[in-house]
Design a protein around this motif. Structure first.
Motif, PDB file in Angstrom:
ATOM      1  N   ASP A  97       1.563   6.145  -6.805  1.00 16.77           N
ATOM      2  CA  ASP A  97       0.755   7.217  -7.201  1.00 16.77           C
ATOM      3  C   ASP A  97       1.550   8.811  -7.171  1.00 16.77           C
ATOM      4  O   ASP A  97       0.925   9.509  -8.241  1.00 16.77           O
ATOM      5  CB  ASP A  97      -0.200   6.954  -6.501  1.00 16.77           C
ATOM      6  CG  ASP A  97      -1.002   6.017  -7.059  1.00 16.77           C
ATOM      7  OD1 ASP A  97      -0.971   5.349  -8.213  1.00 16.77           O
ATOM      8  OD2 ASP A  97      -1.608   5.296  -6.196  1.00 16.77           O
TER       9      ASP A  97
ATOM     10  N   LYS B 220       0.856  -0.874  -0.259  1.00 17.16           N
ATOM     11  CA  LYS B 220       0.290   0.160  -0.427  1.00 17.16           C
ATOM     12  C   LYS B 220       1.023   1.617  -0.611  1.00 17.16           C
ATOM     13  O   LYS B 220       0.902   2.738  -0.502  1.00 17.16           O
ATOM     14  CB  LYS B 220      -0.805   0.496   1.216  1.00 17.16           C
ATOM     15  CG  LYS B 220      -1.629   1.057   0.846  1.00 17.16           C
ATOM     16  CD  LYS B 220      -3.064   0.719   2.239  1.00 17.16           C
ATOM     17  CE  LYS B 220      -3.978   1.742   2.351  1.00 17.16           C
ATOM     18  NZ  LYS B 220      -4.671   1.155   4.150  1.00 17.16           N
TER      19      LYS B 220
ATOM     20  N   ASN C 251       2.793   1.919  -3.915  1.00 20.74           N
ATOM     21  CA  ASN C 251       1.280   1.869  -4.337  1.00 20.74           C
ATOM     22  C   ASN C 251       0.998   3.334  -4.540  1.00 20.74           C
ATOM     23  O   ASN C 251       0.844   4.074  -5.100  1.00 20.74           O
ATOM     24  CB  ASN C 251       0.101   1.036  -4.353  1.00 20.74           C
ATOM     25  CG  ASN C 251       0.182  -0.254  -5.013  1.00 20.74           C
ATOM     26  OD1 ASN C 251       1.054  -0.623  -5.655  1.00 20.74           O
ATOM     27  ND2 ASN C 251      -0.549  -1.172  -4.337  1.00 20.74           N
ATOM     28  N   ALA C 252       0.631   4.078  -2.566  1.00 13.59           N
ATOM     29  CA  ALA C 252       0.722   5.653  -3.433  1.00 13.59           C
ATOM     30  C   ALA C 252       1.883   6.453  -3.178  1.00 13.59           C
ATOM     31  O   ALA C 252       2.168   7.603  -3.657  1.00 13.59           O
ATOM     32  CB  ALA C 252       0.931   6.275  -1.315  1.00 13.59           C
TER      33      ALA C 252
ATOM     34  N   GLU D 105     -11.339  -0.448  -4.621  1.00 20.84           N
ATOM     35  CA  GLU D 105     -10.547  -2.249  -4.475  1.00 20.84           C
ATOM     36  C   GLU D 105     -11.299  -2.071  -3.393  1.00 20.84           C
ATOM     37  O   GLU D 105     -11.721  -3.357  -2.844  1.00 20.84           O
ATOM     38  CB  GLU D 105      -8.990  -1.536  -3.604  1.00 20.84           C
ATOM     39  CG  GLU D 105      -8.930  -1.383  -4.944  1.00 20.84           C
ATOM     40  CD  GLU D 105      -6.900  -0.777  -5.033  1.00 20.84           C
ATOM     41  OE1 GLU D 105      -6.710  -1.191  -3.569  1.00 20.84           O
ATOM     42  OE2 GLU D 105      -6.423  -0.622  -5.509  1.00 20.84           O
ATOM     43  N   ALA D 106     -11.911  -1.437  -2.417  1.00 27.92           N
ATOM     44  CA  ALA D 106     -13.180  -1.893  -0.774  1.00 27.92           C
ATOM     45  C   ALA D 106     -14.063  -2.604  -0.806  1.00 27.92           C
ATOM     46  O   ALA D 106     -14.518  -4.195  -0.738  1.00 27.92           O
ATOM     47  CB  ALA D 106     -12.927  -1.072   0.482  1.00 27.92           C
TER      48      ALA D 106
ATOM     49  N   VAL E  10      -7.168   8.552  -5.211  1.00 28.38           N
ATOM     50  CA  VAL E  10      -6.128   7.672  -4.859  1.00 28.38           C
ATOM     51  C   VAL E  10      -7.727   7.276  -4.026  1.00 28.38           C
ATOM     52  O   VAL E  10      -8.090   5.631  -3.411  1.00 28.38           O
ATOM     53  CB  VAL E  10      -5.376   7.859  -4.001  1.00 28.38           C
ATOM     54  CG1 VAL E  10      -4.897   6.703  -3.387  1.00 28.38           C
ATOM     55  CG2 VAL E  10      -4.023   8.450  -4.602  1.00 28.38           C
ATOM     56  N   LYS E  11      -8.594   8.044  -3.372  1.00 30.71           N
ATOM     57  CA  LYS E  11      -9.839   7.149  -2.580  1.00 30.71           C
ATOM     58  C   LYS E  11     -10.761   7.270  -3.404  1.00 30.71           C
ATOM     59  O   LYS E  11     -10.995   5.630  -2.782  1.00 30.71           O
ATOM     60  CB  LYS E  11     -10.129   8.719  -1.941  1.00 30.71           C
ATOM     61  CG  LYS E  11      -8.866   9.546  -0.344  1.00 30.71           C
ATOM     62  CD  LYS E  11      -9.518  10.838   0.339  1.00 30.71           C
ATOM     63  CE  LYS E  11      -8.697  11.128   1.114  1.00 30.71           C
ATOM     64  NZ  LYS E  11      -9.323  12.893   1.414  1.00 30.71           N
TER      65      LYS E  11
ATOM     66  N   LYS F 280      -9.962   4.746  -6.056  1.00 31.75           N
ATOM     67  CA  LYS F 280      -9.502   4.231  -6.201  1.00 31.75           C
ATOM     68  C   LYS F 280      -9.163   2.886  -5.133  1.00 31.75           C
ATOM     69  O   LYS F 280      -9.708   1.427  -4.804  1.00 31.75           O
ATOM     70  CB  LYS F 280      -8.168   3.906  -6.290  1.00 31.75           C
ATOM     71  CG  LYS F 280      -7.244   2.536  -6.705  1.00 31.75           C
ATOM     72  CD  LYS F 280      -5.622   3.341  -7.641  1.00 31.75           C
ATOM     73  CE  LYS F 280      -5.012   1.856  -8.095  1.00 31.75           C
ATOM     74  NZ  LYS F 280      -3.580   2.834  -7.844  1.00 31.75           N
ATOM     75  N   GLU F 281      -9.048   3.401  -3.834  1.00 24.53           N
ATOM     76  CA  GLU F 281      -9.805   2.445  -2.681  1.00 24.53           C
ATOM     77  C   GLU F 281     -10.719   2.285  -2.278  1.00 24.53           C
ATOM     78  O   GLU F 281     -10.682   1.546  -1.619  1.00 24.53           O
ATOM     79  CB  GLU F 281      -8.573   3.452  -1.552  1.00 24.53           C
ATOM     80  CG  GLU F 281      -7.517   3.498  -1.683  1.00 24.53           C
ATOM     81  CD  GLU F 281      -6.709   4.325  -0.473  1.00 24.53           C
ATOM     82  OE1 GLU F 281      -7.701   4.503   0.220  1.00 24.53           O
ATOM     83  OE2 GLU F 281      -5.257   4.472  -0.323  1.00 24.53           O
TER      84      GLU F 281
END
Length: 157
Positions: free
Chosen positions: A121, A114, A117-118, A138-139, A131-132, A134-135
């Motif tokens: 990005d 993580k 990846n951050a 994914e969740a 990013v938020k 995308k997260e």
């Protein structure tokens, strides 16, 4: 010859004045105090205490090391301390385009992937909003994968 501070002309013998072992331990301690960013606060505290102890223990153990080794070791420590001090300076970091490491969330274990990846990005110029999103996606995908029950097999009759 350095007069009262000792004789540093023969680098194959130990430093009888103990200046080099003390300087080396001090510069090592300075590196420890400056460079524990990005670690879990509890781990950071433990590691710093272990390294502080190591800095003290290394003094008597390094008194018999040749001065030539200290010429390298002390120089390396000095440059490391200077580099850390310069790169922790916010205006310099901004001028060089060095971003802050991702913030730790209290009580949460950081996933190495993580964090990687951050960082990637950030390098690619991806905004925090993207990013938020995308997260969040994914969740949702993880939730959907784990919430689906396997389909019952149809029996052939």
């Amino acid at each position: 010859y350095l007069g009262a501070y000792g004789d540093f002309t023969n680098l194959t013998i130990p430093d009888a004045s103990f200046i080099l072992p003390l300087y080396c331990a001090g510069s090592f301690l300075a590196m420890v105090e400056m460079g524990a960013d990005g670690m879990d606060p509890q781990q950071s505290k433990i590691m710093k205490n272990v390294m502080r102890g190591l800095a003290l223990v290394m003094i008597p153990f390094s008194t018999q090391i040749p001065q030539g080794v200290f010429a390298y070791w002390c120089t390396n420590n000095t440059w490391s301390v200077l580099q850390t001090a310069v790169l922790k300076n916010k205006p310099i970091k901004k001028a060089l385009g060095i971003w802050e490491p991702p913030k730790r969330v209290a009580g949460e274990q950081q996933d190495l992937m993580k964090m990687f990846n951050a960082s990637m990005d950030k390098l690619k110029g991806v905004s925090e909003e993207e990013v938020k999103k995308k997260e969040a996606m994914e969740a949702v995908e993880k939730t959907e994968v784990f919430s689906h029950k396997p389909k019952a097999k149809k029996s052939k009759k």
